[in-house]
Design a protein around this motif. Structure first.
Motif, PDB file in Angstrom:
ATOM      1  N   SER A 143      -4.459 -10.306 -10.308  1.00  0.00           N
ATOM      2  CA  SER A 143      -3.556 -10.837  -9.290  1.00  0.00           C
ATOM      3  C   SER A 143      -2.124 -10.376  -9.534  1.00  0.00           C
ATOM      4  N   GLN A 144      -1.685 -10.439 -10.784  1.00  0.00           N
ATOM      5  CA  GLN A 144      -0.319 -10.028 -11.120  1.00  0.00           C
ATOM      6  C   GLN A 144      -0.111  -8.538 -10.882  1.00  0.00           C
ATOM      7  N   LEU A 145      -1.131  -7.724 -11.163  1.00  0.00           N
ATOM      8  CA  LEU A 145      -1.011  -6.287 -10.936  1.00  0.00           C
ATOM      9  C   LEU A 145      -0.875  -5.968  -9.450  1.00  0.00           C
ATOM     10  N   VAL A 146      -1.672  -6.623  -8.615  1.00  0.00           N
ATOM     11  CA  VAL A 146      -1.595  -6.366  -7.179  1.00  0.00           C
ATOM     12  C   VAL A 146      -0.261  -6.845  -6.620  1.00  0.00           C
ATOM     13  N   GLN A 147       0.171  -8.038  -7.017  1.00  0.00           N
ATOM     14  CA  GLN A 147       1.451  -8.553  -6.541  1.00  0.00           C
ATOM     15  C   GLN A 147       2.598  -7.651  -6.973  1.00  0.00           C
ATOM     16  N   GLY A 148       2.539  -7.145  -8.205  1.00  0.00           N
ATOM     17  CA  GLY A 148       3.563  -6.223  -8.680  1.00  0.00           C
ATOM     18  C   GLY A 148       3.562  -4.929  -7.891  1.00  0.00           C
ATOM     19  N   ALA A 149       2.372  -4.443  -7.546  1.00  0.00           N
ATOM     20  CA  ALA A 149       2.263  -3.210  -6.769  1.00  0.00           C
ATOM     21  C   ALA A 149       2.833  -3.397  -5.365  1.00  0.00           C
ATOM     22  N   ILE A 150       2.608  -4.557  -4.773  1.00  0.00           N
ATOM     23  CA  ILE A 150       3.158  -4.850  -3.447  1.00  0.00           C
ATOM     24  C   ILE A 150       4.689  -4.853  -3.495  1.00  0.00           C
ATOM     25  N   GLU A 151       5.250  -5.544  -4.485  1.00  0.00           N
ATOM     26  CA  GLU A 151       6.705  -5.618  -4.615  1.00  0.00           C
ATOM     27  C   GLU A 151       7.315  -4.249  -4.877  1.00  0.00           C
ATOM     28  N   GLU A 152       6.677  -3.460  -5.752  1.00  0.00           N
ATOM     29  CA  GLU A 152       7.194  -2.129  -6.076  1.00  0.00           C
ATOM     30  C   GLU A 152       7.091  -1.202  -4.868  1.00  0.00           C
ATOM     31  N   THR A 153       6.031  -1.334  -4.102  1.00  0.00           N
ATOM     32  CA  THR A 153       5.868  -0.507  -2.901  1.00  0.00           C
ATOM     33  C   THR A 153       6.964  -0.807  -1.884  1.00  0.00           C
ATOM     34  N   LYS A 154       7.250  -2.071  -1.658  1.00  0.00           N
ATOM     35  CA  LYS A 154       8.299  -2.444  -0.713  1.00  0.00           C
ATOM     36  C   LYS A 154       9.660  -1.929  -1.172  1.00  0.00           C
ATOM     37  N   ARG A 155       9.879  -1.924  -2.480  1.00  0.00           N
ATOM     38  CA  ARG A 155      11.152  -1.449  -3.016  1.00  0.00           C
ATOM     39  C   ARG A 155      11.254   0.067  -2.963  1.00  0.00           C
ATOM     40  N   ARG A 156      10.149   0.734  -3.294  1.00  0.00           N
ATOM     41  CA  ARG A 156      10.169   2.187  -3.455  1.00  0.00           C
ATOM     42  C   ARG A 156       9.968   2.937  -2.141  1.00  0.00           C
ATOM     43  N   VAL A 157       9.103   2.425  -1.279  1.00  0.00           N
ATOM     44  CA  VAL A 157       8.721   3.142  -0.058  1.00  0.00           C
ATOM     45  C   VAL A 157       9.087   2.275   1.147  1.00  0.00           C
ATOM     46  N   GLN A 158      10.296   2.428   1.629  1.00  0.00           N
ATOM     47  CA  GLN A 158      10.807   1.533   2.667  1.00  0.00           C
ATOM     48  C   GLN A 158      10.110   1.718   4.009  1.00  0.00           C
ATOM     49  N   ASN A 159       9.499   2.867   4.226  1.00  0.00           N
ATOM     50  CA  ASN A 159       8.813   3.100   5.500  1.00  0.00           C
ATOM     51  C   ASN A 159       7.307   2.869   5.395  1.00  0.00           C
ATOM     52  N   CYS A 160       6.872   2.134   4.358  1.00  0.00           N
ATOM     53  CA  CYS A 160       5.439   1.859   4.187  1.00  0.00           C
ATOM     54  C   CYS A 160       5.027   0.735   5.126  1.00  0.00           C
ATOM     55  N   ILE A 161       4.037   1.004   5.963  1.00  0.00           N
ATOM     56  CA  ILE A 161       3.627   0.020   6.972  1.00  0.00           C
ATOM     57  C   ILE A 161       2.452  -0.840   6.520  1.00  0.00           C
ATOM     58  N   ALA A 162       1.695  -0.380   5.511  1.00  0.00           N
ATOM     59  CA  ALA A 162       0.525  -1.154   5.091  1.00  0.00           C
ATOM     60  C   ALA A 162       0.010  -0.660   3.741  1.00  0.00           C
ATOM     61  N   MET A 163      -0.725  -1.534   3.084  1.00  0.00           N
ATOM     62  CA  MET A 163      -1.416  -1.187   1.838  1.00  0.00           C
ATOM     63  C   MET A 163      -2.903  -1.425   2.084  1.00  0.00           C
ATOM     64  N   HIS A 164      -3.740  -0.530   1.599  1.00  0.00           N
ATOM     65  CA  HIS A 164      -5.171  -0.715   1.820  1.00  0.00           C
ATOM     66  C   HIS A 164      -5.959  -0.385   0.561  1.00  0.00           C
ATOM     67  N   LEU A 165      -7.177  -0.854   0.514  1.00  0.00           N
ATOM     68  CA  LEU A 165      -8.082  -0.605  -0.610  1.00  0.00           C
ATOM     69  C   LEU A 165      -9.502  -0.851  -0.152  1.00  0.00           C
ATOM     70  N   HIS A 166     -10.442  -0.495  -1.021  1.00  0.00           N
ATOM     71  CA  HIS A 166     -11.857  -0.686  -0.722  1.00  0.00           C
ATOM     72  C   HIS A 166     -12.506  -1.500  -1.840  1.00  0.00           C
ATOM     73  N   ALA A 167     -13.540  -2.236  -1.491  1.00  0.00           N
ATOM     74  CA  ALA A 167     -14.278  -3.019  -2.482  1.00  0.00           C
ATOM     75  C   ALA A 167     -15.756  -3.006  -2.127  1.00  0.00           C
ATOM     76  N   LEU A 168     -16.581  -2.900  -3.152  1.00  0.00           N
ATOM     77  CA  LEU A 168     -18.025  -3.000  -2.934  1.00  0.00           C
ATOM     78  C   LEU A 168     -18.355  -4.310  -2.218  1.00  0.00           C
ATOM     79  N   THR A 169     -19.278  -4.244  -1.294  1.00  0.00           N
ATOM     80  CA  THR A 169     -19.658  -5.464  -0.591  1.00  0.00           C
ATOM     81  C   THR A 169     -20.229  -6.507  -1.542  1.00  0.00           C
ATOM     82  N   SER A 170     -20.767  -6.057  -2.667  1.00  0.00           N
ATOM     83  CA  SER A 170     -21.352  -6.973  -3.653  1.00  0.00           C
ATOM     84  C   SER A 170     -20.332  -7.545  -4.629  1.00  0.00           C
ATOM     85  N   ASN A 171     -19.084  -7.049  -4.579  1.00  0.00           N
ATOM     86  CA  ASN A 171     -18.053  -7.489  -5.524  1.00  0.00           C
ATOM     87  C   ASN A 171     -17.313  -8.698  -4.949  1.00  0.00           C
TER      88      ASN A 171
END
Length: 222
Positions: A143-171
């Motif tokens: 949780s802390q890693l994802v939240q940190g990545a969100i904050e860093e993305t907003k700071r670093r990439v001001q024109n970023c419109i979305a973050m995405h990822l994939h997960a196994l349906t069984s996970n």
């Protein structure tokens, strides 16, 4: 943050252990080249790892012994590697790449509310890998890693419109985590993953978290 750990970016000396983590944590085979690239600071990538603080000699010996036992279990009918076991200093990691919005042509623009616009290229953040070693789970590191990545993305990439990822349906655990952090389960991708040596096909869910992007519009008075 866990008092036993500290945060930093991946470094070149992490390459061996990162490759080991890929094999240990993920059912998908990732080439060694990926570990090399991620540990050498590509410009379009954000990396963050939790590492153990001041690992003592006794603890290093204990970690080596645990790793040797683990390797023996995994290789009952295989020839044991002659390479010395790697230290387990990395506890958790996340890798995020930044892509042009053309990636959404593949994902599908209809899945997010943002639209292409005249004012320039927008960016998309992609969490390509996130993992926590078994002995470090139940400490909210993911949780802390994802939240940190969100904050860093907003700071670093001001024109970023979305973050995405994939997960196994069984996970189920991963899916629950992403939903709790504001991601939306936005679609099912058939046969997205190829697992193990037999390359067994497996489905994935797509998760998207949109960002607000402030854009100043300019006009010319004729």
């Amino acid at each position: 943050m866990d008092t036993e750990l500290e945060q930093r970016s991946l470094l070149p000396e992490d390459e061996e252990e990162l490759a080991q983590m890929f094999e240990e944590l993920f059912p998908v085979h990732y080439p060694r080249q990926l570990s090399h690239e991620m540990c050498n600071s590509p410009s379009n990538t954000y990396t963050c790892v939790y590492v153990k603080k001041n690992v003592s000699k006794n603890e290093q010996e204990n970690n080596t012994e645990k790793l040797q036992k683990s390797q023996k279990k995994k290789k009952k009918k295989k020839v044991q590697s002659q390479d010395p076991p790697q230290q387990r200093n990395l506890a958790a990691m996340i890798i995020v790449t930044y892509e042009p919005d053309s990636e959404l042509d593949r994902i599908g623009w209809s899945l997010i509310s943002a639209k292409k616009s005249w004012f320039g290229t927008q960016a998309l953040a992609h969490i390509i890998l996130i993992g926590v070693r078994k002995e470090w789970r139940m400490r909210r590191l993911g949780s802390q890693l994802v939240q940190g990545a969100i904050e860093e993305t907003k700071r670093r990439v001001q024109n970023c419109i979305a973050m995405h990822l994939h997960a196994l349906t069984s996970n189920y655990a991963a899916r629950k985590l992403y939903l709790s952090l504001g991601f939306k389960q936005s679609g099912l991708i058939k046969d997205y993953y190829h697992l193990g040596q037999k390359q067994t096909k497996a489905d994935a869910y797509l998760f998207i978290k949109e960002f607000e992007v402030k854009v100043e519009k300019f006009c010319t008075i004729l």
